[in-house]
Design a protein around this motif. Structure first.
Motif, mmCIF file in Angstrom:
data_model
loop_
_atom_site.group_PDB
_atom_site.id
_atom_site.type_symbol
_atom_site.label_atom_id
_atom_site.label_comp_id
_atom_site.label_asym_id
_atom_site.label_seq_id
_atom_site.Cartn_x
_atom_site.Cartn_y
_atom_site.Cartn_z
ATOM 1 N N ARG A 49 15.295 16.815 63.540
ATOM 2 C CA ARG A 49 16.276 16.437 64.558
ATOM 3 C C ARG A 49 16.845 17.666 65.250
ATOM 4 O O ARG A 49 17.176 17.624 66.437
ATOM 5 N N LEU A 50 16.942 18.758 64.488
ATOM 6 C CA LEU A 50 17.452 20.008 65.059
ATOM 7 C C LEU A 50 16.372 20.803 65.779
ATOM 8 O O LEU A 50 16.647 21.874 66.315
ATOM 9 N N MET A 51 15.151 20.251 65.778
ATOM 10 C CA MET A 51 13.999 20.880 66.430
ATOM 11 C C MET A 51 13.700 22.265 65.857
ATOM 12 O O MET A 51 13.357 23.190 66.579
ATOM 13 N N LEU A 52 13.828 22.372 64.535
ATOM 14 C CA LEU A 52 13.513 23.619 63.850
ATOM 15 C C LEU A 52 12.196 23.544 63.082
ATOM 16 O O LEU A 52 11.770 24.523 62.473
ATOM 17 N N VAL A 53 11.580 22.359 63.056
ATOM 18 C CA VAL A 53 10.218 22.210 62.533
ATOM 19 C C VAL A 53 9.422 21.395 63.542
ATOM 20 O O VAL A 53 9.982 20.644 64.350
ATOM 21 N N GLU A 54 8.121 21.561 63.493
ATOM 22 C CA GLU A 54 7.234 20.823 64.386
ATOM 23 C C GLU A 54 5.953 20.493 63.652
ATOM 24 O O GLU A 54 5.693 21.019 62.553
ATOM 25 N N GLU A 55 5.158 19.588 64.218
ATOM 26 C CA GLU A 55 3.905 19.218 63.581
ATOM 27 C C GLU A 55 2.981 20.423 63.477
ATOM 28 O O GLU A 55 2.908 21.256 64.378
ATOM 29 N N SER A 56 2.284 20.459 62.361
ATOM 30 C CA SER A 56 1.364 21.569 62.125
ATOM 31 C C SER A 56 0.232 21.567 63.139
ATOM 32 O O SER A 56 -0.269 20.509 63.534
ATOM 33 N N TRP A 57 -0.165 22.737 63.558
ATOM 34 C CA TRP A 57 -1.284 22.845 64.497
ATOM 35 C C TRP A 57 -2.605 22.436 63.844
ATOM 36 O O TRP A 57 -3.587 22.168 64.518
ATOM 37 N N ALA A 58 -2.628 22.415 62.528
ATOM 38 C CA ALA A 58 -3.879 22.096 61.834
ATOM 39 C C ALA A 58 -4.215 20.618 61.910
ATOM 40 O O ALA A 58 -5.306 20.197 61.505
ATOM 41 N N GLY A 59 -3.296 19.813 62.404
ATOM 42 C CA GLY A 59 -3.557 18.379 62.544
ATOM 43 C C GLY A 59 -3.607 17.643 61.231
ATOM 44 O O GLY A 59 -4.283 16.622 61.105
ATOM 45 N N ASP A 60 -2.912 18.135 60.209
ATOM 46 C CA ASP A 60 -2.952 17.520 58.880
ATOM 47 C C ASP A 60 -1.685 16.732 58.572
ATOM 48 O O ASP A 60 -1.392 16.443 57.419
ATOM 49 N N ASP A 61 -0.935 16.367 59.606
ATOM 50 C CA ASP A 61 0.323 15.606 59.471
ATOM 51 C C ASP A 61 1.419 16.401 58.757
ATOM 52 O O ASP A 61 2.453 15.839 58.393
ATOM 53 N N GLY A 62 1.190 17.689 58.542
ATOM 54 C CA GLY A 62 2.211 18.512 57.928
ATOM 55 C C GLY A 62 3.184 19.037 58.968
ATOM 56 O O GLY A 62 3.058 18.777 60.167
ATOM 57 N N LEU A 63 4.187 19.802 58.492
ATOM 58 C CA LEU A 63 5.177 20.387 59.374
ATOM 59 C C LEU A 63 5.167 21.902 59.207
ATOM 60 O O LEU A 63 4.890 22.422 58.113
ATOM 61 N N ARG A 64 5.456 22.602 60.267
ATOM 62 C CA ARG A 64 5.566 24.054 60.228
ATOM 63 C C ARG A 64 6.899 24.448 60.837
ATOM 64 O O ARG A 64 7.427 23.757 61.722
ATOM 65 N N PRO A 65 7.490 25.542 60.345
ATOM 66 C CA PRO A 65 8.790 25.950 60.897
ATOM 67 C C PRO A 65 8.642 26.569 62.277
ATOM 68 O O PRO A 65 7.689 27.304 62.545
ATOM 69 N N VAL A 66 9.568 26.255 63.149
ATOM 70 C CA VAL A 66 9.652 26.936 64.436
ATOM 71 C C VAL A 66 10.277 28.302 64.187
ATOM 72 O O VAL A 66 11.202 28.433 63.377
ATOM 73 N N SER A 67 9.784 29.332 64.839
ATOM 74 C CA SER A 67 10.287 30.673 64.588
ATOM 75 C C SER A 67 11.785 30.737 64.884
ATOM 76 O O SER A 67 12.267 30.090 65.814
ATOM 77 N N PRO A 68 12.531 31.518 64.092
ATOM 78 C CA PRO A 68 13.982 31.609 64.318
ATOM 79 C C PRO A 68 14.337 32.076 65.715
ATOM 80 O O PRO A 68 15.324 31.616 66.289
ATOM 81 N N GLU A 69 13.534 32.991 66.260
ATOM 82 C CA GLU A 69 13.827 33.504 67.597
ATOM 83 C C GLU A 69 13.865 32.395 68.636
ATOM 84 O O GLU A 69 14.674 32.411 69.564
ATOM 85 N N VAL A 70 12.991 31.398 68.453
ATOM 86 C CA VAL A 70 12.920 30.280 69.399
ATOM 87 C C VAL A 70 13.831 29.139 68.968
ATOM 88 O O VAL A 70 14.686 28.671 69.723
#
Length: 330
Positions: A49-70
């Protein structure tokens, strides 16, 4: 560290762990942090909800953290925009209040308004109006405790009205449970035919007599204030609508103390609403009719349940998880 941006401590820990171990799934994060996996998934929902994680680029339904700078820069920008919006609302409120005060000064000079400068004048006029009441008396009592002299006088007038068959409806504060004399008086009213309900907060001291006279305090004090008596049909109708709305949501005296589907008492729900609107503990205590110590006790339990580090954050979290609705802030 990041809780000032509206993030819970658990979500912060999960986010930092994801930055350390970008390939970790919820199970591995839970193991690393010593948390239940369910709490980790709740934290991931919050981070999403805070847009600090996003779907993994690997397409495995996982999540990856958005970089702190962004991600954190965007979150900070949203928080700053929210602060700017609230400041604008506060400024608009100041302008509206100034306009209302100006209009009230003009209203006091009108033919439908009677200005009573002292508490003695107000008491005498109220006794006269109640003595003429033939149909219904509706009352808000926004204080927890009432003096023994006032209770005795009120009981005498109430007995006369009830014997005449006048319908009496009174909304007291929920906190009168903590003042035995006021509680006993409210119980006496109910046992003698009056209708009595309890609410977490009551907006203003108010008496509406036969829906054609309304009395409100001259200023916002619990005692020692004069009053304004209004007979303008439009104003009396508006105050009657306010009373009716509060009456419908109040709890009948003697009913079990209600908790909503989230397990909140009416006082807890109102305290959250006051927090979300920016009220201090002192202001919340005055509205609820409870001591500062009681407010802090309620606060501690609520903040623990919401995993919040500040009153404002708790109010925001309550909105986020559905304990409060946008309409609660109006």
């Amino acid at each position: 560290m990041l809780q000032g941006l509206g993030m819970s401590g658990t979500a912060e820990s999960v986010y930092l762990q994801m930055l350390r171990d970008r390939d970790a799934g919820p199970d591995r994060i839970a193991e690393a942090l010593g948390l239940d996996e369910a709490r980790v998934r709740d934290a991931l929902d919050e981070l999403s909800r805070l847009m600090l994680v996003e779907e993994s680029w690997a397409g495995d339904d996982g999540l990856r953290p958005v970089s702190p700078e962004v991600g954190l820069a965007a979150l900070l920008a949203r928080e700053q925009a929210e602060i700017a919006r609230r400041n604008q609302e506060i400024e608009e409120g100041r302008v509206a209040l100034a306009r209302l005060v100006s209009e009230l000064q003009n209203v006091r000079k009108g033919p439908d308004v009677e200005l009573l400068e002292t508490a003695e004048e107000a008491r005498d006029r109220l006794a006269t109006l109640i003595g003429r009441c033939t149909h219904e008396l509706c009352t808000f009592v926004p204080t927890r405790a009432t003096s023994s002299r006032a209770l005795e006088s009120s009981r005498t007038l109430s007995r006369t009205l009830l014997e005449r068959g006048v319908r009496m409806r009174t909304v007291y504060l929920e906190s009168i449970r903590n003042d035995q004399a006021t509680w006993d008086h409210a119980t006496w009213l109910r046992n003698n035919g009056a209708e009595v309900r309890l609410a977490a907060t009551v907006p203003v001291r108010l008496q509406i007599i036969d829906q054609d006279h309304a009395m409100v305090p001259l200023n916002d004090t619990e005692s020692g204030s004069g009053a304004v008596v209004m007979t303008s049909p439009g104003i009396v109708a508006a105050l009657m609508a306010l009373f009716t709305q509060a009456w419908r949501t109040a709890t009948p005296l003697g009913a079990d103390r209600r908790r909503d589907e989230d397990g909140l008492s009416v006082q807890e729900h109102e305290l959250l609403r006051l927090w979300a609107k920016g009220a201090t503990d002192e202001a919340a205590g005055r509205r609820l009719g409870v001591s500062l110590r009681t407010v802090r006790r309620l606060s501690s339990a609520l903040m623990e349940r919401l995993d919040a580090s500040s009153r404002f954050q708790a109010g925001a979290r309550a909105l986020d998880c559905g304990w409060l609705q946008p309409a609660d802030l109006s």
